[in-house]
Design a protein around this motif. Structure first.
Motif, PDB file in Angstrom:
ATOM      1  N   LEU A 231       0.833  -1.206   0.000  1.00 17.16           N
ATOM      2  CA  LEU A 231       0.000   0.000   0.000  1.00 17.16           C
ATOM      3  C   LEU A 231       0.866   1.254   0.000  1.00 17.16           C
ATOM      4  O   LEU A 231       0.611   2.196  -0.751  1.00 17.16           O
ATOM      5  CB  LEU A 231      -0.923  -0.013   1.219  1.00 17.16           C
ATOM      6  CG  LEU A 231      -1.799   1.223   1.435  1.00 17.16           C
ATOM      7  CD1 LEU A 231      -2.688   1.492   0.236  1.00 17.16           C
ATOM      8  CD2 LEU A 231      -2.640   1.052   2.704  1.00 17.16           C
ATOM      9  N   ARG A 232       1.911   1.253   0.844  1.00 13.16           N
ATOM     10  CA  ARG A 232       2.805   2.416   0.891  1.00 13.16           C
ATOM     11  C   ARG A 232       3.500   2.620  -0.456  1.00 13.16           C
ATOM     12  O   ARG A 232       3.603   3.745  -0.958  1.00 13.16           O
ATOM     13  CB  ARG A 232       3.847   2.242   2.000  1.00 13.16           C
ATOM     14  CG  ARG A 232       3.266   2.186   3.402  1.00 13.16           C
ATOM     15  CD  ARG A 232       4.361   2.336   4.456  1.00 13.16           C
ATOM     16  NE  ARG A 232       5.378   1.296   4.364  1.00 13.16           N
ATOM     17  CZ  ARG A 232       5.311   0.129   4.974  1.00 13.16           C
ATOM     18  NH1 ARG A 232       4.249  -0.189   5.710  1.00 13.16           N
ATOM     19  NH2 ARG A 232       6.297  -0.753   4.876  1.00 13.16           N
ATOM     20  N   LEU A 233       3.982   1.530  -1.033  1.00 13.22           N
ATOM     21  CA  LEU A 233       4.705   1.622  -2.306  1.00 13.22           C
ATOM     22  C   LEU A 233       3.792   2.130  -3.415  1.00 13.22           C
ATOM     23  O   LEU A 233       4.157   3.040  -4.181  1.00 13.22           O
ATOM     24  CB  LEU A 233       5.274   0.255  -2.671  1.00 13.22           C
ATOM     25  CG  LEU A 233       6.058   0.169  -3.981  1.00 13.22           C
ATOM     26  CD1 LEU A 233       7.308   1.033  -3.916  1.00 13.22           C
ATOM     27  CD2 LEU A 233       6.426  -1.287  -4.273  1.00 13.22           C
ATOM     28  N   ARG A 234       2.598   1.581  -3.495  1.00 17.05           N
ATOM     29  CA  ARG A 234       1.666   1.981  -4.539  1.00 17.05           C
ATOM     30  C   ARG A 234       1.172   3.416  -4.333  1.00 17.05           C
ATOM     31  O   ARG A 234       0.873   4.124  -5.303  1.00 17.05           O
ATOM     32  CB  ARG A 234       0.496   1.000  -4.586  1.00 17.05           C
ATOM     33  CG  ARG A 234       0.892  -0.358  -5.166  1.00 17.05           C
ATOM     34  CD  ARG A 234       1.121  -0.248  -6.661  1.00 17.05           C
ATOM     35  NE  ARG A 234       1.888  -1.380  -7.212  1.00 17.05           N
ATOM     36  CZ  ARG A 234       2.116  -1.549  -8.497  1.00 17.05           C
ATOM     37  NH1 ARG A 234       1.647  -0.692  -9.377  1.00 17.05           N
ATOM     38  NH2 ARG A 234       2.833  -2.553  -8.930  1.00 17.05           N
ATOM     39  N   ALA A 235       1.089   3.849  -3.084  1.00 19.51           N
ATOM     40  CA  ALA A 235       0.710   5.235  -2.811  1.00 19.51           C
ATOM     41  C   ALA A 235       1.784   6.199  -3.316  1.00 19.51           C
ATOM     42  O   ALA A 235       1.477   7.263  -3.872  1.00 19.51           O
ATOM     43  CB  ALA A 235       0.475   5.441  -1.317  1.00 19.51           C
ATOM     44  N   VAL A 236       3.053   5.825  -3.147  1.00 20.90           N
ATOM     45  CA  VAL A 236       4.139   6.664  -3.655  1.00 20.90           C
ATOM     46  C   VAL A 236       4.129   6.682  -5.180  1.00 20.90           C
ATOM     47  O   VAL A 236       4.334   7.732  -5.808  1.00 20.90           O
ATOM     48  CB  VAL A 236       5.507   6.180  -3.124  1.00 20.90           C
ATOM     49  CG1 VAL A 236       6.644   6.983  -3.751  1.00 20.90           C
ATOM     50  CG2 VAL A 236       5.560   6.316  -1.609  1.00 20.90           C
ATOM     51  N   PHE A 237       3.871   5.520  -5.805  1.00 17.47           N
ATOM     52  CA  PHE A 237       3.711   5.505  -7.263  1.00 17.47           C
ATOM     53  C   PHE A 237       2.602   6.473  -7.676  1.00 17.47           C
ATOM     54  O   PHE A 237       2.743   7.231  -8.640  1.00 17.47           O
ATOM     55  CB  PHE A 237       3.351   4.099  -7.752  1.00 17.47           C
ATOM     56  CG  PHE A 237       4.513   3.148  -7.852  1.00 17.47           C
ATOM     57  CD1 PHE A 237       5.770   3.589  -8.207  1.00 17.47           C
ATOM     58  CD2 PHE A 237       4.342   1.792  -7.603  1.00 17.47           C
ATOM     59  CE1 PHE A 237       6.847   2.711  -8.306  1.00 17.47           C
ATOM     60  CE2 PHE A 237       5.396   0.904  -7.690  1.00 17.47           C
ATOM     61  CZ  PHE A 237       6.661   1.363  -8.043  1.00 17.47           C
ATOM     62  N   GLY A 238       1.480   6.436  -6.955  1.00 16.40           N
ATOM     63  CA  GLY A 238       0.367   7.328  -7.263  1.00 16.40           C
ATOM     64  C   GLY A 238       0.749   8.789  -7.146  1.00 16.40           C
ATOM     65  O   GLY A 238       0.388   9.615  -7.993  1.00 16.40           O
ATOM     66  N   LEU A 239       1.491   9.117  -6.104  1.00 18.51           N
ATOM     67  CA  LEU A 239       1.944  10.501  -5.920  1.00 18.51           C
ATOM     68  C   LEU A 239       2.799  10.955  -7.096  1.00 18.51           C
ATOM     69  O   LEU A 239       2.604  12.051  -7.638  1.00 18.51           O
ATOM     70  CB  LEU A 239       2.712  10.608  -4.607  1.00 18.51           C
ATOM     71  CG  LEU A 239       3.150  12.009  -4.144  1.00 18.51           C
ATOM     72  CD1 LEU A 239       3.321  12.018  -2.626  1.00 18.51           C
ATOM     73  CD2 LEU A 239       4.463  12.448  -4.796  1.00 18.51           C
ATOM     74  N   LEU A 240       3.729  10.114  -7.516  1.00 16.33           N
ATOM     75  CA  LEU A 240       4.671  10.508  -8.568  1.00 16.33           C
ATOM     76  C   LEU A 240       4.000  10.601  -9.941  1.00 16.33           C
ATOM     77  O   LEU A 240       4.271  11.532 -10.705  1.00 16.33           O
ATOM     78  CB  LEU A 240       5.829   9.512  -8.617  1.00 16.33           C
ATOM     79  CG  LEU A 240       6.781   9.546  -7.412  1.00 16.33           C
ATOM     80  CD1 LEU A 240       7.764   8.384  -7.447  1.00 16.33           C
ATOM     81  CD2 LEU A 240       7.533  10.878  -7.349  1.00 16.33           C
ATOM     82  N   ILE A 241       3.106   9.650 -10.261  1.00 12.09           N
ATOM     83  CA  ILE A 241       2.490   9.709 -11.591  1.00 12.09           C
ATOM     84  C   ILE A 241       1.536  10.897 -11.698  1.00 12.09           C
ATOM     85  O   ILE A 241       1.449  11.534 -12.752  1.00 12.09           O
ATOM     86  CB  ILE A 241       1.758   8.400 -11.949  1.00 12.09           C
ATOM     87  CG1 ILE A 241       0.606   8.118 -10.999  1.00 12.09           C
ATOM     88  CG2 ILE A 241       2.741   7.239 -12.010  1.00 12.09           C
ATOM     89  CD1 ILE A 241      -0.279   6.946 -11.430  1.00 12.09           C
ATOM     90  N   PHE A 242       0.852  11.231 -10.601  1.00 12.66           N
ATOM     91  CA  PHE A 242      -0.057  12.365 -10.683  1.00 12.66           C
ATOM     92  C   PHE A 242       0.676  13.698 -10.542  1.00 12.66           C
ATOM     93  O   PHE A 242       0.173  14.727 -10.987  1.00 12.66           O
ATOM     94  CB  PHE A 242      -1.186  12.226  -9.666  1.00 12.66           C
ATOM     95  CG  PHE A 242      -2.271  11.313 -10.159  1.00 12.66           C
ATOM     96  CD1 PHE A 242      -3.134  11.717 -11.161  1.00 12.66           C
ATOM     97  CD2 PHE A 242      -2.396  10.028  -9.657  1.00 12.66           C
ATOM     98  CE1 PHE A 242      -4.116  10.871 -11.646  1.00 12.66           C
ATOM     99  CE2 PHE A 242      -3.373   9.169 -10.137  1.00 12.66           C
ATOM    100  CZ  PHE A 242      -4.235   9.592 -11.135  1.00 12.66           C
ATOM    101  N   ALA A 243       1.872  13.678  -9.966  1.00  9.07           N
ATOM    102  CA  ALA A 243       2.711  14.875 -10.015  1.00  9.07           C
ATOM    103  C   ALA A 243       3.121  15.146 -11.457  1.00  9.07           C
ATOM    104  O   ALA A 243       3.098  16.293 -11.928  1.00  9.07           O
ATOM    105  CB  ALA A 243       3.940  14.692  -9.132  1.00  9.07           C
TER     106      ALA A 243
END
Length: 408
Positions: A231-243
């Motif tokens: 969950l933590r890893l995928r949340a960081v992926f989400g942050l970076l792709i939407f940035a």
């Protein structure tokens, strides 16, 4: 229940009334996607309307800018405080209630006569627009595990298309009938969707049988992040792709409104139509997830995201390069986003709303970071620097996947 047949294609197992297991029909999945797109679009309608709103209500430039800020603040608060309710309340009733309250907020915006009324209405609109994520979790809960990726893919396509077309639709409608008509039209559509969903969504909700206190519900969202590495890893992926996504879409109007193009606001808004091509194509990511190819899908999509900034960097010299970059970027973002939501929901389906809501908080942080950084950087260093920023977010995500990506 009358109307359930339009949404439910079949019921698994026996015909026991105690625990029916609805299976989504194709029409139901499309309905979820439309409702998600219509709800999330409300967060973005104001962006091409700010100048007109300011003139109408005699607002200073700084105060007008807070319209967008308050809408996103409201959305972020809703992700944490409202979306988790889907794990303790009947999701059907929750969705309908939020949509009806959203209608009230939209009418308040459309009829605002002072800056204070407008800002309050926009904050409430952002807060209630998180019904989008409640719907995503609801659709995921109704999908069979073997087909969940496909369902999440289609529904999430609706979300991305709603974001991309919001500016185009609001600009065109405002040109025809004024900025207030945008929110009146959205209120009408939202009310219609509330009526339809109240009739066709299944009443049964496993979440409604859980008597978890609200405070404990919110604390458990934080606990899930502390416990689940994926969950933590995928949340960081989400942050970076939407940035990266926000880096493009918050700043692309700037070079297009200058030499050599001097495009109108309507023409720039129509660029969202190009992005829809990528969003639709990436719905296939859900099927790849159902085949157990989540890790490979993520890696390929992140590589495409990084590569998209190469044609985007030639925007000033070629609109075709811009179009190609937009399609690649939106396809990549959508593919990672669908994969993220499919994987994290599977961790704890009974806590699906909390998982989706918590993940989307990182989406909000990434979107805000990309928007602020891109617009500020363009002012001092130009379009090339903006592209370097977007490529940086994208490459960071790819490096993270290569070093410590999950093995699914």
């Amino acid at each position: 229940m009358s109307g359930d047949g339009e949404v439910v294609a079949a019921r698994c197992g026996t015909r026991s009334e105690e625990s029916p297991a609805p299976v989504l029909s194709r029409g139901a999945i499309i309905l979820f996607a439309v409702a998600c797109g219509a709800a999330v679009a409300n967060v973005y309608f104001s962006q091409p309307l700010l100048v007109t709103m300011g003139h109408d209500l005699a607002m200073s430039p700084g105060l007008v800018g807070s319209v967008v800020t308050l809408t996103h603040v409201g959305y972020g608060l809703g992700l944490f405080f409202l979306v988790p309710l889907g794990d303790m309340a009947d999701r059907r009733r929750l969705v309908v209630a939020q949509l009806l309250l959203l209608v009230v907020a939209l009418i308040a915006v459309a009829t605002a006569r002072t800056a204070g009324m407008l800002l309050a209405g926009m904050a409430a609109t952002g807060l209630l627009a998180v019904v989008t994520q409640t719907l995503v979790a609801f659709a995921a809960s109704l999908a069979p595990p073997a087909g969940r990726g496909r369902v999440v893919g289609v529904v999430t396509s609706g979300v991305v298309i709603g974001i991309l077309l919001a500016r185009t639709a609001s600009g065109l409608l405002a040109d025809l009938a004024g900025w207030r008509s945008v929110y009146l039209a959205s209120a009408s559509l939202t009310a219609l969707l509330a009526l339809i969903l109240s009739r066709v969504l299944p009443r049964h909700s496993e979440a409604a049988q859980k008597n978890l206190p609200y405070g404990e519900l919110l604390r458990s969202t934080v606990t899930l992040f502390a416990r689940e590495r994926l969950l933590r890893l995928r949340a960081v992926f989400g942050l970076l792709i939407f940035a990266a996504f926000s880096t493009l879409w918050s700043s692309v109007a700037l070079p297009l409104s200058e030499a050599p193009y001097f495009l109108s606001h309507s023409a720039i808004g129509a660029l969202g139509l190009i992005g829809v091509v990528g969003a639709l194509a990436a719905a296939a990511a859900g099927r790849l997830n159902d085949r157990g190819l989540s890790r490979r899908t993520t890696g390929i999509a992140l590589a495409l995201l990084a590569a998209s900034w190469m044609p985007l960097s030639f925007t000033r010299g070629s609109l075709w390069a811009l179009f190609a970059g937009v399609i690649l970027l939106d396809l990549a973002v959508q593919a990672v986003h669908v994969t993220n939501q499919t994987l994290i929901y599977a961790l704890h389906p009974e806590a699906g709303s909390r998982l989706i809501g918590g993940y989307m908080v990182f989406y909000s942080i990434g979107s805000a970071t990309g928007a602020i950084a891109a617009t500020s950087l363009y002012t001092v260093a130009g379009w090339g620097a903006v592209c370097a920023l977007g490529a940086g977010f994208s490459c960071l995500g790819l490096a993270l996947w290569a070093v410590c990506g999950d093995r699914r």
